[in-house]
Design an enzyme around this catalytic site. Structure first.
Site, short mmCIF file in Angstrom:
data_model
loop_
_atom_site.label_atom_id
_atom_site.label_comp_id
_atom_site.label_asym_id
_atom_site.label_seq_id
_atom_site.Cartn_x
_atom_site.Cartn_y
_atom_site.Cartn_z
N ASP A 89 1.14 -6.56 3.41
CA ASP A 89 1.67 -6.65 2.06
C ASP A 89 1.21 -8.03 1.62
OD1 ASP A 89 3.21 -7.41 -0.14
OD2 ASP A 89 4.76 -5.98 0.38
N HIS A 90 0.19 -8.08 0.77
CA HIS A 90 -0.44 -9.39 0.56
C HIS A 90 0.52 -10.40 -0.08
CE1 HIS A 90 -1.23 -8.07 -3.60
NE2 HIS A 90 -1.44 -9.34 -3.88
N LYS A 141 1.55 -15.05 0.18
CA LYS A 141 1.56 -16.01 -0.93
C LYS A 141 2.40 -17.24 -0.56
CE LYS A 141 0.91 -12.63 -4.64
NZ LYS A 141 -0.31 -12.98 -5.34
N ARG A 179 -20.84 2.45 4.50
CA ARG A 179 -21.62 3.69 4.53
C ARG A 179 -23.00 3.51 3.93
NH1 ARG A 179 -16.64 7.16 2.40
NH2 ARG A 179 -16.30 5.13 1.47
N HIS A 236 5.74 -4.90 -2.57
CA HIS A 236 5.89 -6.30 -3.00
C HIS A 236 7.30 -6.62 -3.53
CE1 HIS A 236 1.71 -5.91 -2.53
NE2 HIS A 236 1.38 -5.59 -3.76
N LYS A 279 2.19 -3.09 -15.85
CA LYS A 279 0.82 -3.48 -16.23
C LYS A 279 0.73 -3.53 -17.75
CE LYS A 279 -1.55 -1.94 -12.11
NZ LYS A 279 -1.90 -3.22 -11.49
N THR A 283 -18.40 -2.86 2.32
CA THR A 283 -19.08 -3.03 1.03
C THR A 283 -18.09 -2.89 -0.13
OG1 THR A 283 -19.60 -0.68 1.03
CG2 THR A 283 -21.32 -2.16 1.86
N LEU A 296 -12.38 -5.03 -1.97
CA LEU A 296 -11.44 -5.91 -1.28
C LEU A 296 -12.19 -6.89 -0.38
CD1 LEU A 296 -8.38 -6.48 -0.61
CD2 LEU A 296 -8.78 -5.11 1.43
N GLU A 354 1.94 -7.99 -15.09
CA GLU A 354 0.50 -8.24 -15.12
C GLU A 354 -0.01 -7.99 -16.53
OE1 GLU A 354 -1.78 -6.84 -11.52
OE2 GLU A 354 -0.15 -5.40 -11.62
N ASP A 371 3.10 1.56 -6.03
CA ASP A 371 2.10 0.49 -5.97
C ASP A 371 2.75 -0.89 -5.83
OD1 ASP A 371 -0.61 -0.48 -6.22
OD2 ASP A 371 -0.08 -1.18 -8.24
C1 BG6 Z 1 -1.65 -4.78 -5.53
C2 BG6 Z 1 -1.53 -3.60 -6.45
O1 BG6 Z 1 -1.00 -4.52 -4.32
O2 BG6 Z 1 -1.06 -5.91 -6.15
C3 BG6 Z 1 -2.18 -3.90 -7.78
O3 BG6 Z 1 -2.16 -2.47 -5.85
C4 BG6 Z 1 -1.63 -5.16 -8.38
O4 BG6 Z 1 -2.02 -2.82 -8.70
C5 BG6 Z 1 -1.69 -6.29 -7.36
O5 BG6 Z 1 -2.44 -5.49 -9.49
C6 BG6 Z 1 -0.98 -7.51 -7.87
O6 BG6 Z 1 -1.24 -8.56 -7.00
P1 BG6 Z 1 -1.20 -10.07 -7.49
O7 BG6 Z 1 -1.46 -10.85 -6.26
O8 BG6 Z 1 -2.27 -10.21 -8.54
O9 BG6 Z 1 0.16 -10.26 -8.07
#
Ligand code: BG6
Length: 518
Positions: free
Chosen positions: A203-204, A208, A68, A266, A366, A36, A39, A242, A261
């Site tokens: 690590d998203h 990309k 939950r 990243h 940020k 829920t 993400l 950002e 973070d």
């Molecule tokens: C996340 C961080 O891993 O990556 C965030 O926890 C950040 O704080 C985000 O905003 C940035 O991701 P992207 O894909 O928007 O560059």
């Protein structure tokens, strides 16, 4: 200025090209803990829907979201529909949604409750019958980090982590620990239950589009690799800024800050892909080995070097999108005297033969004026022999890998201004692949889920990458802890603290940014 865009069928069709052969049978049930949460709704469900639209989900497949809160399967599907509508890159196509939604289920239990896992195991067995998924599972931990170990332990206790000849994988969101020792403890717990090859640490950024392109640009073009070293490159800047503040994540961010973070994961991944040697082959371990070599060659920061070469910042109140916005200390769940950094910049060397003497500048923050992630490779100045006058310097050659929001490559070269005799001006060749109207490139989580289904962990971080990154970050954190910063030191909507500019100016350089600032 000369502008040049390139197009090709391969690029226009790029959205459809990541369908490689599958090494294991991908039929499985994906179990999402944190069903829920934000993400799941913003990223995972839209990613599954996009994969469904591109026909990249296995035929024998189901999703069980665990949360939950109490709700029925139907209620949950209804909520997922709304999220997909809001966040998916494809519009709702009734046929695709219909195929996916019947395969989504919801289970309610508390992650610490052993009974919940026994019920889940029964339920999964029933679904195995229905979907022919043969006991194959992916457990996706989209939960707060304090639950990572608990869930893994409980999965093992109720026999869900191993099952006959089938495969079981675990996908773990960041943060993977808070420092090296907590990461080690977590890793120990997870590896007691799952083998390294079945652990997919996310690590998203690795999902990309342009991150995968870094290796292609470097190693599939003859003219980059020969100059990709300290003989020709002056410095490399890796920036990810950002526009947004911490939004509603103050609780988490207070414990992490920009260092943990963004830099630990990243930014260091961007650096290692930029600096790595060509791998012996394209297999997962060959690539990861080269990345690890870079991470292990990072200059070791002493307290003196941290003071000299690492800058931290925190935004105060300011103006963003024309509106007054609060400072970090005024954000929800943030201490009014917080010393958490929302910005950092650093200069580091990769101490190996290729890179000795070339500074890598990293910057992330940020509440900056725009959103942008770029890698800028600045080449060395030319000798002032032919074209540059004694009192002036030609513009440096630049190669920019644009990660987001624009995806592409940019070059800056020098050419004669038309109509003049020796007037030399910088000209740009700018390729933006996602500016092409008909390109809708897959999103990071789409790719990551697809790779986990295939059982390919190239786009995930191996334990030793995590370990080296924490070693690097811990040194900085330890020095910072000894000294109180003078926060806030930049207003929201600004470029960060002035010290960051001084860091590069000290060596006669400046931070570069290419393209529109949006
Ligand atoms: C996340 C961080 O891993 O990556 C965030 O926890 C950040 O704080 C985000 O905003 C940035 O991701 P992207 O894909 O928007 O560059």
């Amino acid at each position: 200025m000369i502008k040049n865009s390139w197009t090709s069928d391969a690029i226009v069709n790029a959205g459809n090209t990541f369908n490689f052969s599958i090494s294991t049978n991908p039929s499985c049930i994906l179990v999402i803990f944190g069903g829920t949460g934000d993400l799941t709704h913003r990223k995972l469900m839209p990613a599954l829907y996009n994969l469904q639209c591109s026909q990249k989900l296995p035929g024998q497949f189901a999703v069980v979201a665990v949360g939950r809160r109490d709700k029925s399967h139907e209620d949950y599907r209804y909520e997922v529909y709304a999220s997909i509508k809001n966040f998916s890159r494809f519009d709702i196509r009734e046929q695709s949604w219909d195929k996916l939604h019947r395969r989504i289920y919801y289970r309610q239990f508390n992650f610490t409750d052993p009974g919940g896992y026994i019920g889940l195991a029964d339920f999964l067995r029933q679904l195995d019958e229905q979907y022919q998924t043969r006991g194959n599972r992916i457990f996706y931990l989209a939960v707060a980090p304090e639950y990572f170990s608990v869930i893994v332990e409980k999965l093992q206790a109720c026999g869900l982590a191993h099952h006959g000849k089938s495969w079981q994988r675990v996908m773990i969101e960041k943060p993977f620990g808070r420092d090296l020792s907590s990461a080690r403890r977590l890793n120990q717990k997870i590896t007691e239950v799952f083998k390294e090859k079945d652990i997919f640490r996310i690590d998203h950024y690795l999902g990309k589009e342009m991150l995968q392109n870094i290796m292609v640009i470097r190693f599939a073009n003859m003219f980059f690799e020969p100059v990709w070293n300290n003989q020709f490159i002056d410095n490399i800047q890796i920036t990810s800024c950002e526009k947004v503040g911490v939004e509603n994540r103050g609780g988490y961010y207070e414990q992490s800050g920009a260092l943990r973070d963004m830099v630990q994961n990243h930014m260091l991944q961007l650096l290692s892909l930029t600096a790595m040697e060509p791998p012996a082959g394209l297999d997962t371990e060959a690539i990861r080995n080269e990345k690890v070599k870079v991470l292990s060659s990072l200059q070791r920061f002493t307290p003196e070097l941290v003071h000299k070469n690492v800058i931290r910042g925190q935004y105060g109140p300011g103006i963003a999108k024309g509106e007054t916005v609060p400072g970090y200390r005024q954000e929800k769940l943030v201490a009014p005297d917080s010393n958490t950094e929302t910005f950092m910049a650093l200069k580091v060397h990769v101490e190996n033969f290729r890179w000795a003497g070339v500074p890598f500048y990293i910057r992330t923050g940020k509440r900056m004026p725009f959103k942008s992630t770029q890698i800028i490779v600045q080449f060395k100045p030319l000798p002032k022999v032919l074209y540059a006058r004694r009192d002036e310097q030609l513009h440096p050659n630049l190669l920019v890998i644009k990660i987001q929001p624009q995806e592409g490559i940019f070059f800056q070269i020098n050419a004669k201004k038309p109509g003049t005799q020796t007037n030399i001006v910088p000209v740009q060749m700018d390729f933006c692949q996602n500016c092409l109207n008909d390109l809708n490139s897959p999103e990071a989580y789409e790719r990551l889920l697809f790779e986990a289904l295939r059982g390919d962990s190239t786009l995930f971080t191996r334990w030793d990458e995590v370990e080296h990154s924490w070693q690097f970050v811990d040194n900085i954190a330890a020095t910072w802890q000894q000294h109180l910063p003078a926060f806030p030191n930049y207003p929201a909507g600004d470029r960060g603290p002035q010290e960051a500019d001084k860091l590069v100016a000290r060596n006669g350089r400046e931070w570069l940014h290419i393209g529109r600032q949006q």
